[in-house]
Scaffold this motif. Structure first.
Motif: not given
Length: 197
Positions: A98-99, A112-116, A139-140, A161-164
């Motif tokens: 969960v991001v 897109k954030l969930a994908g990256t 993603t939330l 940042a999400g991926a990192d």
């Protein structure tokens, strides 16, 4: 309150390759003031550790690499081979993440954030996204902070940042997990094999 990590909740039965997996988390406040955080259940068919060196793949991307001593790594390889022989076929696995962010994201931006953020799994686990993996990232977004409207690429900072953070959370999950020897198999922890490093 601090998030419990390691062999808690869904992390109790998690494994990453030959190692014990678990729950890990990481967060950051970006230059824009937006906060991004990741909570991961590291449970993958692939390994989080380079079998030739004992280095965690995710730590290569964090810029801090502790190369275990040769004798420690050789002892770890022997222990992992013994465990693998007892465990038999690898189980089905699903790394869940969960991001979350306080940014104001549209549905498309959240997707897109969930994908990256899946790239964070690929940095920390090899091989990744196999047929017996069901890797999923959610993603939330709370919408408390708006992206810079004058910058059409403002979302990029959040995406990176999400991926990192997913990578960092997987490293923390593996480092926080404790060894398990039970009905579900023998899963040594990275800490038992290599120390806290």
């Amino acid at each position: 309150a601090p998030v419990q990590q390691g062999c808690v909740g869904a992390g109790t039965g998690a494994a990453v390759g030959p190692l014990k997996g678990g729950v890990g988390s990481a967060s950051a406040v970006l230059g824009s003031g937006i906060t991004v955080a990741a909570l991961v259940v590291a449970n993958a068919a692939g390994s989080a550790m380079d079998p030739e060196t004992g280095v965690l793949y995710g730590e290569l991307f964090q810029g801090r690499v502790n190369h275990p001593e040769a004798k420690v790594h050789e002892a770890a390889r022997e222990r992992l081979a013994e465990s693998a022989a007892k465990n038999g076929r690898p189980p089905m696995n699903t790394t869940l993440a969960v991001v979350a962010t306080d940014a104001d994201l549209s549905k498309a931006q959240a997707q897109k954030l969930a994908g990256t953020s899946h790239d964070g799994i690929a940095r920390a686990v090899r091989p990744v996204h196999l047929l017996n993996d069901g890797d999923t990232v959610f993603t939330l977004a709370t919408g408390a902070r708006t992206l810079d409207a004058a910058n059409p690429l403002a979302l990029n900072e959040v995406l990176a940042a999400g991926a990192d953070l997913v990578t960092r959370a997987i490293v923390r999950a593996v480092r926080a997990a404790g060894s398990v020897d039970g009905a579900g198999g023998v899963w040594p922890s990275y800490g038992e094999l290599y120390g806290s490093g």
